[in-house]
Design a protein around this motif. Sequence first.
Motif, PDB file in Angstrom:
ATOM      1  N   VAL A  66      73.193 170.001  51.288  1.00 22.14           N
ATOM      2  CA  VAL A  66      72.555 168.739  50.729  1.00 22.14           C
ATOM      3  C   VAL A  66      71.253 169.071  50.266  1.00 22.14           C
ATOM      4  CG1 VAL A  66      71.803 166.510  51.380  1.00 22.14           C
ATOM      5  CG2 VAL A  66      73.953 167.139  52.223  1.00 22.14           C
ATOM      6  N   THR A  67      70.984 168.492  49.063  1.00 20.72           N
ATOM      7  CA  THR A  67      69.628 168.238  48.419  1.00 20.72           C
ATOM      8  C   THR A  67      69.598 166.791  48.186  1.00 20.72           C
ATOM      9  OG1 THR A  67      69.688 170.336  47.430  1.00 20.72           O
ATOM     10  CG2 THR A  67      68.053 168.796  46.535  1.00 20.72           C
ATOM     11  N   LEU A  68      68.465 166.094  48.847  1.00 16.57           N
ATOM     12  CA  LEU A  68      68.433 164.784  48.859  1.00 16.57           C
ATOM     13  C   LEU A  68      66.837 164.532  48.294  1.00 16.57           C
ATOM     14  CD1 LEU A  68      68.783 161.902  49.392  1.00 16.57           C
ATOM     15  CD2 LEU A  68      68.162 162.421  51.675  1.00 16.57           C
ATOM     16  N   MET A  69      66.947 163.875  46.944  1.00 11.48           N
ATOM     17  CA  MET A  69      65.754 163.550  46.381  1.00 11.48           C
ATOM     18  C   MET A  69      65.238 162.144  46.575  1.00 11.48           C
ATOM     19  SD  MET A  69      63.647 165.236  44.205  1.00 11.48           S
ATOM     20  CE  MET A  69      62.190 164.872  43.216  1.00 11.48           C
ATOM     21  N   LEU A  70      63.948 161.741  47.246  1.00 15.17           N
ATOM     22  CA  LEU A  70      63.486 160.601  47.153  1.00 15.17           C
ATOM     23  C   LEU A  70      62.799 159.985  46.218  1.00 15.17           C
ATOM     24  CD1 LEU A  70      62.516 160.835  51.088  1.00 15.17           C
ATOM     25  CD2 LEU A  70      64.802 160.141  49.980  1.00 15.17           C
ATOM     26  N   PHE A  71      63.131 159.241  45.102  1.00 12.48           N
ATOM     27  CA  PHE A  71      62.668 158.751  44.135  1.00 12.48           C
ATOM     28  C   PHE A  71      62.201 157.143  44.328  1.00 12.48           C
ATOM     29  CE2 PHE A  71      65.626 161.510  42.039  1.00 12.48           C
ATOM     30  CZ  PHE A  71      64.700 162.347  41.368  1.00 12.48           C
ATOM     31  N   ALA A  72      61.257 156.910  43.634  1.00  9.93           N
ATOM     32  CA  ALA A  72      60.854 155.226  43.677  1.00  9.93           C
ATOM     33  C   ALA A  72      60.512 154.946  44.966  1.00  9.93           C
ATOM     34  CB  ALA A  72      62.068 154.329  43.093  1.00  9.93           C
ATOM     35  N   ASP A  73      60.803 153.631  45.492  1.00  8.10           N
ATOM     36  CA  ASP A  73      60.268 153.274  46.918  1.00  8.10           C
ATOM     37  C   ASP A  73      60.860 153.916  48.028  1.00  8.10           C
ATOM     38  OD1 ASP A  73      58.720 151.267  45.779  1.00  8.10           O
ATOM     39  OD2 ASP A  73      60.127 149.676  46.130  1.00  8.10           O
ATOM     40  N   SER A  74      61.789 154.792  47.897  1.00 12.00           N
ATOM     41  CA  SER A  74      62.493 155.418  48.976  1.00 12.00           C
ATOM     42  C   SER A  74      61.379 156.643  49.421  1.00 12.00           C
ATOM     43  CB  SER A  74      63.695 156.267  48.444  1.00 12.00           C
ATOM     44  OG  SER A  74      63.423 157.567  47.711  1.00 12.00           O
ATOM     45  N   VAL A  75      60.333 156.925  48.598  1.00 13.82           N
ATOM     46  CA  VAL A  75      59.297 157.802  49.046  1.00 13.82           C
ATOM     47  C   VAL A  75      58.581 157.590  50.420  1.00 13.82           C
ATOM     48  CG1 VAL A  75      58.938 158.858  46.744  1.00 13.82           C
ATOM     49  CG2 VAL A  75      57.402 156.922  47.654  1.00 13.82           C
ATOM     50  N   PHE A  76      58.784 156.130  50.544  1.00 14.63           N
ATOM     51  CA  PHE A  76      58.044 155.741  51.884  1.00 14.63           C
ATOM     52  C   PHE A  76      58.929 155.859  52.941  1.00 14.63           C
ATOM     53  CE2 PHE A  76      56.480 152.441  48.807  1.00 14.63           C
ATOM     54  CZ  PHE A  76      55.269 152.256  49.137  1.00 14.63           C
ATOM     55  N   LYS A 117      56.970 163.720  43.632  1.00 14.74           N
ATOM     56  CA  LYS A 117      55.392 163.790  43.594  1.00 14.74           C
ATOM     57  C   LYS A 117      54.905 162.561  42.782  1.00 14.74           C
ATOM     58  CE  LYS A 117      51.546 166.510  42.952  1.00 14.74           C
ATOM     59  NZ  LYS A 117      50.842 167.750  42.582  1.00 14.74           N
ATOM     60  N   PRO A 118      55.504 162.359  41.388  1.00 12.85           N
ATOM     61  CA  PRO A 118      54.903 161.368  40.719  1.00 12.85           C
ATOM     62  C   PRO A 118      55.260 160.015  41.381  1.00 12.85           C
ATOM     63  CG  PRO A 118      56.059 162.843  39.374  1.00 12.85           C
ATOM     64  CD  PRO A 118      56.564 163.450  40.643  1.00 12.85           C
ATOM     65  N   CYS A 119      56.150 159.715  42.001  1.00 11.11           N
ATOM     66  CA  CYS A 119      56.834 158.517  42.540  1.00 11.11           C
ATOM     67  C   CYS A 119      55.686 158.282  43.818  1.00 11.11           C
ATOM     68  CB  CYS A 119      57.931 158.641  43.138  1.00 11.11           C
ATOM     69  SG  CYS A 119      59.411 158.607  41.747  1.00 11.11           S
ATOM     70  N   LEU A 120      55.538 159.374  44.624  1.00  7.47           N
ATOM     71  CA  LEU A 120      54.489 159.130  45.520  1.00  7.47           C
ATOM     72  C   LEU A 120      53.171 159.042  44.915  1.00  7.47           C
ATOM     73  CD1 LEU A 120      54.555 160.068  48.734  1.00  7.47           C
ATOM     74  CD2 LEU A 120      53.420 162.190  47.963  1.00  7.47           C
ATOM     75  N   GLU A 121      52.560 159.438  44.209  1.00  2.32           N
ATOM     76  CA  GLU A 121      51.210 159.189  43.742  1.00  2.32           C
ATOM     77  C   GLU A 121      51.281 157.738  43.102  1.00  2.32           C
ATOM     78  OE1 GLU A 121      50.977 162.692  41.083  1.00  2.32           O
ATOM     79  OE2 GLU A 121      50.402 164.122  42.453  1.00  2.32           O
ATOM     80  N   ALA A 122      52.124 157.405  42.338  1.00  2.00           N
ATOM     81  CA  ALA A 122      52.119 156.116  41.734  1.00  2.00           C
ATOM     82  C   ALA A 122      52.250 155.214  42.893  1.00  2.00           C
ATOM     83  CB  ALA A 122      53.434 155.757  40.830  1.00  2.00           C
ATOM     84  N   ARG A 123      52.673 155.029  43.998  1.00  2.04           N
ATOM     85  CA  ARG A 123      52.472 154.267  44.930  1.00  2.04           C
ATOM     86  C   ARG A 123      51.138 154.553  46.142  1.00  2.04           C
ATOM     87  NH1 ARG A 123      57.043 154.737  42.822  1.00  2.04           N
ATOM     88  NH2 ARG A 123      58.402 153.077  42.696  1.00  2.04           N
ATOM     89  N   GLY A 124      50.340 155.447  45.522  1.00  2.00           N
ATOM     90  CA  GLY A 124      49.126 155.664  46.201  1.00  2.00           C
ATOM     91  C   GLY A 124      49.159 156.256  47.781  1.00  2.00           C
TER      92      GLY A 124
END
Length: 117
Positions: free
Chosen positions: A34-44, A78-85
């Motif tokens: 499995v490769t699981l990628m967390l995008f958008a709000d799932s980064v939380f 990484k961009p999703c993480l940064e966009a959410r501060g």
Amino acid sequence: MHFVISATYGPTDPTRAMLPFIFAATALQDGGKVTLMLFADSVFTAVDGAAVRLVPVGPPNKYEDVVGHPDASVLVCKPCLEARGLDAAKLDKRVKLGGMSDFHSAAKQPDTRVINF
């Protein structure tokens, strides 16, 4: 078989946030990778200690079953993480930062299926 999973839901909807982890845990239990990628709000969910506090309605929390598994790779956009501060230093040490190029590389591997949540 290799499953590349994208997740977008975060802790505001614990059941939807946990569905990619439940699918991933099932695939791993069946001998898959499995490769699981967390995008958008799932980064939380990758913030250290956050996912273990999620209580989905119905199915169990499978975060630990996935991030601790040797055949699983959990990537945080990484961009999703940064966009959410969010600060990368606050993430679970078992996850890695990545981007769409990492998701694409995983998705184009032979014997791979892409699953989206």
